[in-house]
Design a protein around this motif. Structure first.
Motif, PDB file in Angstrom:
ATOM      1  N   THR A 242      37.292 -36.109 103.017  1.00 29.11           N
ATOM      2  CA  THR A 242      36.082 -36.719 102.657  1.00 29.11           C
ATOM      3  C   THR A 242      35.579 -37.822 103.526  1.00 29.11           C
ATOM      4  O   THR A 242      34.324 -37.737 103.917  1.00 29.11           O
ATOM      5  CB  THR A 242      35.810 -36.942 101.172  1.00 29.11           C
ATOM      6  OG1 THR A 242      36.280 -35.734 100.244  1.00 29.11           O
ATOM      7  CG2 THR A 242      34.885 -37.341 100.514  1.00 29.11           C
TER       8      THR A 242
ATOM      9  N   ASP B 169      38.283 -28.308 112.006  1.00 31.85           N
ATOM     10  CA  ASP B 169      38.184 -27.138 111.663  1.00 31.85           C
ATOM     11  C   ASP B 169      38.586 -26.303 112.922  1.00 31.85           C
ATOM     12  O   ASP B 169      38.457 -26.715 113.936  1.00 31.85           O
ATOM     13  CB  ASP B 169      36.878 -26.596 111.412  1.00 31.85           C
ATOM     14  CG  ASP B 169      36.090 -26.911 110.291  1.00 31.85           C
ATOM     15  OD1 ASP B 169      36.155 -26.211 109.298  1.00 31.85           O
ATOM     16  OD2 ASP B 169      35.703 -28.076 110.385  1.00 31.85           O
TER      17      ASP B 169
ATOM     18  N   ARG C  88      44.307 -29.883 103.277  1.00 27.52           N
ATOM     19  CA  ARG C  88      43.192 -31.062 103.208  1.00 27.52           C
ATOM     20  C   ARG C  88      43.243 -31.599 101.532  1.00 27.52           C
ATOM     21  O   ARG C  88      43.654 -31.144 100.842  1.00 27.52           O
ATOM     22  CB  ARG C  88      41.734 -30.537 103.040  1.00 27.52           C
ATOM     23  CG  ARG C  88      41.401 -29.778 104.393  1.00 27.52           C
ATOM     24  CD  ARG C  88      39.886 -29.455 104.388  1.00 27.52           C
ATOM     25  NE  ARG C  88      39.546 -28.764 105.702  1.00 27.52           N
ATOM     26  CZ  ARG C  88      39.249 -29.481 106.898  1.00 27.52           C
ATOM     27  NH1 ARG C  88      39.653 -30.691 106.970  1.00 27.52           N
ATOM     28  NH2 ARG C  88      39.195 -28.781 107.924  1.00 27.52           N
TER      29      ARG C  88
HETATM   30  P1  TMP Z   1      38.790 -24.737 105.310  1.00 26.84           P
HETATM   31  O1  TMP Z   1      38.998 -24.301 103.935  1.00 26.84           O
HETATM   32  O2  TMP Z   1      38.540 -23.886 106.415  1.00 26.84           O
HETATM   33  O3  TMP Z   1      39.420 -25.872 105.727  1.00 26.84           O
HETATM   34  O4  TMP Z   1      37.245 -25.423 104.877  1.00 26.84           O
HETATM   35  C1  TMP Z   1      36.810 -26.445 104.313  1.00 26.84           C
HETATM   36  C2  TMP Z   1      35.706 -26.922 104.836  1.00 26.84           C
HETATM   37  O5  TMP Z   1      35.201 -28.101 103.961  1.00 26.84           O
HETATM   38  C3  TMP Z   1      35.949 -27.668 106.560  1.00 26.84           C
HETATM   39  O6  TMP Z   1      34.794 -27.556 107.145  1.00 26.84           O
HETATM   40  C4  TMP Z   1      35.910 -29.269 105.831  1.00 26.84           C
HETATM   41  C5  TMP Z   1      35.075 -29.226 104.833  1.00 26.84           C
HETATM   42  N1  TMP Z   1      35.507 -30.127 103.757  1.00 26.84           N
HETATM   43  C6  TMP Z   1      34.605 -31.551 103.774  1.00 26.84           C
HETATM   44  O7  TMP Z   1      33.889 -31.417 104.390  1.00 26.84           O
HETATM   45  N2  TMP Z   1      35.154 -32.544 102.766  1.00 26.84           N
HETATM   46  C7  TMP Z   1      36.254 -32.539 102.085  1.00 26.84           C
HETATM   47  O8  TMP Z   1      36.324 -33.278 101.115  1.00 26.84           O
HETATM   48  C8  TMP Z   1      36.805 -31.136 101.975  1.00 26.84           C
HETATM   49  C9  TMP Z   1      38.079 -31.103 101.102  1.00 26.84           C
HETATM   50  C10 TMP Z   1      36.650 -30.235 103.061  1.00 26.84           C
END
Ligand code: TMP
Length: 212
Positions: free
Chosen positions: A98, A9, A93
């Motif tokens: 994951t 992040d 992402r």
């Molecule tokens: P973002 O839109 O700010 O990148 O936030 C997505 C959040 O979700 C980020 O903290 C990472 C998390 N995430 C997971 O934990 N597992 C996943 O498979 C995905 C796609 C995102």
């Protein structure tokens, strides 16, 4: 070509993927940019459930299945049709998130996750993955300065985010032909210039500039 952007992040994936998509368009390539979780009507609703800070009691496997449900929809509804139509797909992402967050971060079994990911994506893997690397401290500071959406995972400890970063670097080391790690703790323009140069090199089959 299917290109994904990964990283902790605050690493600037969203900004960088937008700039790269715009550049590709200007160069005349048909391109779409999607983000995870989300990118479809169903996926955006799942995103709301996943990121709601009120859902602090969500179990790690619930998290996995929700991310994977959103991903399965995105692959079927958007990514595969776009690739079939000859568009480049840029994804902010994808499955590696994951492995990094739920696998390395939460400590879930990586082999079990790989199986679930295979089912969710139908085995669709990216051609190229940029890992925008940044320390958890710098990433967090950027997130605080940026004032963007503050989600449930932002509340995790610095240790959690350290494990995520280590996970990414390990994943990149295991598949160097697919991953390119870029130092993201630099100004936006410098990172973007590297991404363009690296993409061109990857495309033309030329050598990847060693300094990057
Ligand atoms: P973002 O839109 O700010 O990148 O936030 C997505 C959040 O979700 C980020 O903290 C990472 C998390 N995430 C997971 O934990 N597992 C996943 O498979 C995905 C796609 C995102």
């Amino acid at each position: 070509m299917f290109i994904t952007f990964e990283g902790p992040d605050g690493s600037g994936k969203t900004t960088q993927s937008r700039l790269l998509a715009r550049w590709l368009e200007e160069e005349g390539y048909p391109v779409i940019l999607v983000r995870e979780p989300g990118g479809t009507a169903i996926g955006e609703r799942i995103r709301d459930v996943l990121h709601d800070p009120a859902h602090s009691g969500m179990s790690p496997w619930t998290e996995v299945f929700l991310y994977c449900a959103a991903r399965a929809q995105l692959v079927t509804e958007v990514i595969r049709p776009a690739l079939a139509a000859g568009q480049a797909v840029l994804c902010d992402r994808y499955a590696d998130s994951t492995l990094a967050y739920q696998g390395y971060g939460r400590g879930l079994d990586l082999e079990a996750l790989r199986l679930i990911l295979h089912l969710a994506t139908g085995g669709l893997a990216p051609d190229l993955t940029f890992c925008l690397d940044i320390s958890p401290e710098e990433g967090l500071a950027r997130r605080q300065r940026g004032g963007g959406e503050w989600n449930r995972l932002d509340r995790e400890t610095v240790d959690f985010h350290r494990r995520v970063r280590t996970g990414y670097l390990e994943l990149a080391g295991r598949e160097p032909q697919r991953w390119i790690v870029v130092d993201a703790a630099r100004p936006v323009e410098a990172v973007q210039a590297d991404l363009r140069a690296l993409l061109k090199a990857h495309w033309t089959g030329g050598p990847i500039p060693p300094a990057l």
